[in-house]
Design a protein around this motif. Structure first.
Motif, PDB file in Angstrom:
ATOM      1  N   ASP A 194       0.820  -1.218   0.000  1.00 47.13           N
ATOM      2  CA  ASP A 194       0.000   0.000   0.000  1.00 47.13           C
ATOM      3  C   ASP A 194       0.854   1.268   0.000  1.00 47.13           C
ATOM      4  OD1 ASP A 194      -2.510   1.269  -0.020  1.00 47.13           O
ATOM      5  OD2 ASP A 194      -2.351   1.687   2.121  1.00 47.13           O
ATOM      6  N   VAL A 195       1.809   1.339   0.912  1.00 44.90           N
ATOM      7  CA  VAL A 195       2.576   2.584   1.037  1.00 44.90           C
ATOM      8  C   VAL A 195       4.103   2.389   0.985  1.00 44.90           C
ATOM      9  CG1 VAL A 195       0.935   4.203   2.072  1.00 44.90           C
ATOM     10  CG2 VAL A 195       1.952   2.436   3.511  1.00 44.90           C
ATOM     11  N   GLY A 196       4.565   1.183   1.345  1.00 41.67           N
ATOM     12  CA  GLY A 196       6.006   0.925   1.246  1.00 41.67           C
ATOM     13  C   GLY A 196       6.501   1.071  -0.185  1.00 41.67           C
ATOM     14  N   CYS A 197       5.600   0.824  -1.139  1.00 44.60           N
ATOM     15  CA  CYS A 197       5.992   0.918  -2.556  1.00 44.60           C
ATOM     16  C   CYS A 197       6.489   2.323  -2.912  1.00 44.60           C
ATOM     17  CB  CYS A 197       4.845   0.487  -3.458  1.00 44.60           C
ATOM     18  SG  CYS A 197       3.337   1.447  -3.266  1.00 44.60           S
ATOM     19  N   TYR A 198       5.995   3.360  -2.235  1.00 39.71           N
ATOM     20  CA  TYR A 198       6.482   4.717  -2.501  1.00 39.71           C
ATOM     21  C   TYR A 198       7.954   4.847  -2.113  1.00 39.71           C
ATOM     22  CZ  TYR A 198       1.718   6.443  -3.221  1.00 39.71           C
ATOM     23  OH  TYR A 198       0.462   6.656  -3.711  1.00 39.71           O
ATOM     24  N   CYS A 199       8.298   4.266  -0.955  1.00 38.35           N
ATOM     25  CA  CYS A 199       9.688   4.375  -0.479  1.00 38.35           C
ATOM     26  C   CYS A 199      10.621   3.603  -1.408  1.00 38.35           C
ATOM     27  CB  CYS A 199       9.783   3.824   0.952  1.00 38.35           C
ATOM     28  SG  CYS A 199       8.618   4.595   2.100  1.00 38.35           S
ATOM     29  N   VAL A 200      10.150   2.440  -1.868  1.00 39.12           N
ATOM     30  CA  VAL A 200      10.943   1.653  -2.823  1.00 39.12           C
ATOM     31  C   VAL A 200      11.135   2.465  -4.112  1.00 39.12           C
ATOM     32  CG1 VAL A 200      10.868  -0.411  -4.302  1.00 39.12           C
ATOM     33  CG2 VAL A 200      10.269  -0.583  -1.862  1.00 39.12           C
ATOM     34  N   ASP A 201      10.063   3.134  -4.532  1.00 37.11           N
ATOM     35  CA  ASP A 201      10.168   3.913  -5.771  1.00 37.11           C
ATOM     36  C   ASP A 201      11.099   5.107  -5.608  1.00 37.11           C
ATOM     37  OD1 ASP A 201       9.447   4.554  -8.510  1.00 37.11           O
ATOM     38  OD2 ASP A 201       8.470   6.300  -7.623  1.00 37.11           O
ATOM     39  N   LEU A 202      11.060   5.744  -4.441  1.00 35.11           N
ATOM     40  CA  LEU A 202      11.962   6.881  -4.228  1.00 35.11           C
ATOM     41  C   LEU A 202      13.422   6.420  -4.316  1.00 35.11           C
ATOM     42  CD1 LEU A 202      12.251   9.932  -3.394  1.00 35.11           C
ATOM     43  CD2 LEU A 202      12.623   9.069  -1.080  1.00 35.11           C
ATOM     44  N   ALA A 203      13.704   5.257  -3.732  1.00 38.04           N
ATOM     45  CA  ALA A 203      15.073   4.725  -3.795  1.00 38.04           C
ATOM     46  C   ALA A 203      15.477   4.493  -5.253  1.00 38.04           C
ATOM     47  CB  ALA A 203      15.182   3.444  -2.979  1.00 38.04           C
ATOM     48  N   ARG A 204      14.530   4.018  -6.035  1.00 36.55           N
ATOM     49  CA  ARG A 204      14.785   3.793  -7.465  1.00 36.55           C
ATOM     50  C   ARG A 204      15.054   5.126  -8.182  1.00 36.55           C
ATOM     51  NH1 ARG A 204      16.149  -0.188 -11.103  1.00 36.55           N
ATOM     52  NH2 ARG A 204      15.972   0.812 -13.108  1.00 36.55           N
ATOM     53  N   LEU A 205      14.225   6.103  -7.863  1.00 38.28           N
ATOM     54  CA  LEU A 205      14.339   7.420  -8.492  1.00 38.28           C
ATOM     55  C   LEU A 205      15.719   8.031  -8.221  1.00 38.28           C
ATOM     56  CD1 LEU A 205      12.339   9.171 -10.100  1.00 38.28           C
ATOM     57  CD2 LEU A 205      11.580  10.165  -7.943  1.00 38.28           C
ATOM     58  N   VAL A 206      16.181   7.905  -6.985  1.00 38.07           N
ATOM     59  CA  VAL A 206      17.448   8.533  -6.599  1.00 38.07           C
ATOM     60  C   VAL A 206      18.640   7.733  -7.128  1.00 38.07           C
ATOM     61  CG1 VAL A 206      18.918   9.148  -4.628  1.00 38.07           C
ATOM     62  CG2 VAL A 206      16.457   9.659  -4.561  1.00 38.07           C
ATOM     63  N   THR A 207      18.566   6.401  -7.018  1.00 36.43           N
ATOM     64  CA  THR A 207      19.747   5.591  -7.378  1.00 36.43           C
ATOM     65  C   THR A 207      19.767   5.222  -8.861  1.00 36.43           C
ATOM     66  OG1 THR A 207      18.590   3.518  -6.908  1.00 36.43           O
ATOM     67  CG2 THR A 207      19.831   4.527  -5.090  1.00 36.43           C
ATOM     68  N   ALA A 208      18.594   5.140  -9.478  1.00 31.52           N
ATOM     69  CA  ALA A 208      18.477   4.638 -10.862  1.00 31.52           C
ATOM     70  C   ALA A 208      19.167   3.284 -10.999  1.00 31.52           C
ATOM     71  CB  ALA A 208      19.045   5.643 -11.859  1.00 31.52           C
ATOM     72  N   ALA A 209      19.086   2.476  -9.956  1.00 33.82           N
ATOM     73  CA  ALA A 209      19.795   1.191  -9.979  1.00 33.82           C
ATOM     74  C   ALA A 209      18.970   0.125  -9.271  1.00 33.82           C
ATOM     75  CB  ALA A 209      21.145   1.350  -9.287  1.00 33.82           C
TER      76      ALA A 209
END
Ligand SMILES: NC(=O)c1ccc[n+]([C@@H]2O[C@H](COP(=O)([O-])OP(=O)(O)OC[C@H]3O[C@@H](n4cnc5c(N)ncnc54)[C@H](OP(=O)(O)O)[C@@H]3O)[C@@H](O)[C@H]2O)c1
Length: 352
Positions: A194-209
């Motif tokens: 529900d909401v953890g997916c946002y934090c995972v996506d932010l990590a993706r956005l910042v690291t692009a990895a």
């Protein structure tokens, strides 16, 4: 068109001149209502139709949000020729089936987050988008707010040096358990989805990895879903991202991106307001207790205002991707990578 959007470039429907982009909404729940309000505020879109399991719900929704047509089944909405794109606002476990059906019916699809329950499901969905030459984008609305782009710009421009740590949280506390899709294991509920997916996506956005280490620990609710959880993602380049998420606990719901030269704090990263959204760049070296602390530069507060509300911006972004071929707010590659991480976080969760 970005080649990671699931569309090979032949899917443009042509610039719609003098005509608003027409969404059909699948489902009449919580986020469907918020999205419809946002679309009403958008520059280029409208809600043309809605489909519900119950005719009555569809009628009430259509009346409230000025949709021309209401349908008493999801199939009828997909068959509605007046609809340019379908917004899938159904429970997580239904995204796969109804996104593919919508694509097969020739509709572009904006599908709520998290796009799928497994990497295989997500792959099926983007394969279908490609096969039917339609645009498929996951609905991560915070990516459409200029605040998110501004924060990313700061980091890319080196404001905090080399990024090493990311710390984020997204939690809330609800007493509504009965009938709440978030507490249903069958519908792929739980805090992480529900909401953890946002934090995972932010990590993706910042690291692009892609993270190489994926760990999670969570508390299992009696219904079987994770009611709160923490995760850690480790990257080859040394970045470590940690996050907390929950549906029965409260936190600050902030994001902190830390580098060797300072850090960026985003107090309201997930649902930034149209006006007054901001972030803080703090270059806190040398340490506070050091006498030379007084000489350190003041922290910089940057306000980023948007030209519309969050879901309206998201709708306009989506329409621009379909009509003008603008790169999507989130690429297929990012959605697939996030789905893989979420799947592993769920599979490997250590229960407390
Ligand atoms: N981006 C955001 O800000 C945001 C916020 C909240 C939720 N979401 C996402 O949006 C999706 C829906 O969440 P929600 O909060 O809107 O849920 P919700 O209020 O429970 O609404 C879900 C809707 O799906 C339909 N549905 C079909 N089968 C169902 C079933 N077995 N049980 C319950 N509903 C069923 C119902 O519409 P009909 O009865 O009309 O058919 C229902 O109103 C989820 O994927 C969630 O992750 C996104």
């Amino acid at each position: 068109m970005d080649d990671t959007s699931g569309c090979d470039g032949s899917c443009k429907i042509g610039r719609i001149m003098g005509k608003r982009f027409r969404f059909g909404i699948l489902g009449t729940g919580n986020i469907a209502r918020q999205f419809a309000l946002g679309v009403a505020d958008s520059s280029h879109c409208e809600v043309a139709a809605v489909g519900s399991r119950r005719e009555g719900s569809a009628e009430v929704f259509a009346k409230r949000f000025n949709a021309q047509t209401s349908h008493g089944s999801y199939e009828a909405l997909l068959a509605d020729g007046s609809v340019d794109a379908v917004y899938v606002s159904l429970p997580n476990a239904m995204h796969h089936e109804w996104t593919i059906k919508a694509l097969e019916a020739g509709k572009h699809v904006l599908c709520e987050k998290p796009i799928a329950c497994s990497l295989n499901q997500a792959r099926d969905m983007y394969d279908a988008a490609k096969k039917h030459s339609r645009v498929l984008i996951e609905a991560f609305m915070y990516r459409s707010h200029p605040l998110t782009r501004a924060v990313l710009g700061e980091i890319k421009n080196g404001a905090i040096g080399k990024v090493k740590l990311i710390r984020a949280s997204f939690c809330y506390s609800t007493n509504k358990i009965q009938g709440n899709v978030r507490f249903s294991p069958e519908l792929a509920g739980g805090a992480l989805m529900d909401v953890g997916c946002y934090c995972v996506d932010l990590a993706r956005l910042v690291t692009a990895a892609d993270p190489v280490t994926i760990q999670s620990i969570g508390r299992r609710h009696e219904t079987g879903v994770d009611e709160y959880a923490c995760g850690t993602l480790g990257y080859d380049n040394g970045v470590v991202a940690t996050f907390c998420c929950g549906v029965s606990v409260q936190t600050d719901n902030a994001a902190l991106i830390c580098g060797d030269q300072g850090f960026v704090r985003v107090p309201v990263p997930w649902k930034p307001p149209a006006s007054g959204a901001h972030y803080v760049v703090d270059v806190m070296t040398p340490p506070k207790q050091d006498q030379s602390h007084a000489k350190r530069p003041d922290k910089r507060v940057v306000e980023v205002n948007a030209e519309g509300t969050l879901y309206g911006l998201e709708a306009d972004d989506f329409a621009a991707s379909v009509v003008d071929g603008r790169p999507p707010a989130i690429s297929a590659a990012d959605s697939l990578a996030n789905t893989r991480v979420l799947e592993e976080l769920r599979q490997r969760m250590v229960w407390t």
